[in-house]
Design a protein around this motif. Sequence first.
Motif, short mmCIF file in Angstrom:
data_model
loop_
_atom_site.label_atom_id
_atom_site.label_comp_id
_atom_site.label_asym_id
_atom_site.label_seq_id
_atom_site.Cartn_x
_atom_site.Cartn_y
_atom_site.Cartn_z
N GLN A 152 6.00 14.85 0.62
CA GLN A 152 4.84 14.48 0.00
C GLN A 152 5.15 13.21 -0.84
N ILE A 153 6.09 13.08 -1.70
CA ILE A 153 6.42 11.95 -2.42
C ILE A 153 6.77 10.84 -1.61
N ALA A 154 7.29 10.96 -0.46
CA ALA A 154 7.76 9.94 0.48
C ALA A 154 6.46 9.52 1.36
N GLY A 155 5.51 10.47 1.33
CA GLY A 155 4.44 9.95 1.98
C GLY A 155 3.48 9.28 1.07
N TRP A 156 3.53 9.62 -0.31
CA TRP A 156 2.76 8.97 -1.31
C TRP A 156 3.28 7.50 -1.50
N ILE A 157 4.53 7.30 -1.44
CA ILE A 157 5.26 6.09 -1.56
C ILE A 157 5.15 5.10 -0.34
N ALA A 158 5.07 5.72 0.80
CA ALA A 158 4.70 4.79 1.93
C ALA A 158 3.30 4.78 1.91
N SER A 159 2.29 5.40 1.44
CA SER A 159 1.17 5.07 1.41
C SER A 159 0.72 3.75 0.47
N ASP A 160 1.35 3.94 -0.52
CA ASP A 160 1.10 2.96 -1.61
C ASP A 160 1.77 1.54 -1.36
N ALA A 161 2.82 1.75 -0.45
CA ALA A 161 3.33 0.62 0.19
C ALA A 161 2.70 -0.11 1.50
N GLY A 162 1.47 0.76 1.88
CA GLY A 162 0.61 0.19 2.93
C GLY A 162 1.42 0.58 4.52
N GLU A 163 2.48 1.63 4.28
CA GLU A 163 3.20 1.82 5.71
C GLU A 163 2.52 3.24 5.91
N HIS A 164 1.58 3.30 6.46
CA HIS A 164 0.41 4.54 6.92
C HIS A 164 1.07 5.06 7.94
N ASP A 165 1.56 4.70 9.07
CA ASP A 165 2.21 5.49 10.05
C ASP A 165 3.16 6.41 9.36
N GLN A 166 4.13 5.68 8.74
CA GLN A 166 5.38 6.37 7.74
C GLN A 166 4.60 7.55 6.99
N ALA A 167 3.73 7.28 6.32
CA ALA A 167 3.24 8.02 5.47
C ALA A 167 2.71 9.27 6.08
N ALA A 168 1.88 9.32 7.33
CA ALA A 168 1.56 10.37 8.24
C ALA A 168 2.54 10.96 8.74
N ARG A 169 3.86 10.62 8.96
CA ARG A 169 5.09 11.20 9.54
C ARG A 169 5.29 12.23 8.26
N ALA A 170 5.54 11.46 7.11
CA ALA A 170 6.12 12.32 5.85
C ALA A 170 5.34 13.48 5.57
N TYR A 171 3.77 13.24 5.74
CA TYR A 171 2.93 14.23 5.35
C TYR A 171 2.75 15.44 6.28
N ARG A 172 3.12 15.05 7.57
CA ARG A 172 3.33 16.20 8.72
C ARG A 172 4.34 16.82 8.51
N LEU A 173 5.50 16.47 8.25
CA LEU A 173 6.60 17.08 7.86
C LEU A 173 6.67 17.94 6.78
N GLY A 174 5.90 17.54 5.65
CA GLY A 174 5.58 18.28 4.69
C GLY A 174 4.71 19.46 5.00
N VAL A 175 3.71 19.38 5.62
CA VAL A 175 2.99 20.51 5.83
C VAL A 175 3.64 21.40 6.86
N SER A 176 4.45 20.97 7.68
CA SER A 176 5.24 21.62 8.63
C SER A 176 6.20 22.76 8.02
N THR A 177 6.92 21.82 6.90
CA THR A 177 7.94 22.52 6.43
C THR A 177 7.33 23.78 5.45
N ALA A 178 6.35 23.27 4.85
CA ALA A 178 5.49 24.35 3.69
C ALA A 178 5.13 25.43 4.49
N ARG A 179 4.45 25.31 5.67
CA ARG A 179 4.17 26.30 6.60
C ARG A 179 5.08 27.18 6.93
N GLU A 180 6.31 26.60 7.32
CA GLU A 180 7.68 27.31 7.71
C GLU A 180 7.94 28.04 6.36
N ALA A 181 7.83 27.61 5.52
CA ALA A 181 8.20 28.43 3.95
C ALA A 181 7.33 29.38 3.63
#
Length: 189
Positions: free
Chosen positions: A44-73
């Motif tokens: 999530q934090i990596a996604g925020w940083i990427a979003s703030d830096a304008g790296e939206h594809d990278q942010a989306a990948r980070a958010y997807r990882l966050g959601v998938s690991t949270a679900r697994e947990a």
Amino acid sequence: MQTTSSPASIYSREPDVAVRLYRKTTHSEETGRSLLSGVGEIAQIAGWIASDAGEHDQAARAYRLGVSTAREAGDWAYWGSPEELDVMDARVYTELRRPLRAVPLLREVLSRYDSTHTRDLALCLSWLAVALVDTNEPEEGAKTARRMLDLAAGFPSDRTARRGHVVLAKLEPYRDVPEVREILDTYAA
């Protein structure tokens, strides 16, 4: 020649490192869930940083990882506090141009918001400014916009910069209102 990486690309490696650590270690089920929740938070934090830096594809990948690991947990709202969920509801109402629902919710959230979270506070204020203009309260929208823009000026964030442009564009039709004109003349440059 040495290449430099942006803070977003540097930080985006952290979730991957945490996932590798999780996969390569032996741990109890309870510890595994805790580790996965931690990976979700790092992502999530990596996604925020990427979003703030304008790296939206990278942010989306980070958010997807966050959601998938949270679900697994077994954790769905891995980053959602009640305040954050209220902000999301208010954002939806704002985007749907339902300001009579958005304004009270945003004001309630802002009354209990942690003012040390400057970026998030600025974003929340941006939706309130837009919703206030949609209720035909351009003076209040301008006052809120000033607070938002002053906060956003203190740190580099592509997302808050884009929200600032949205707020200013929303105020533009009310340029003849002195409070609005002052904001536009100060910040539109």
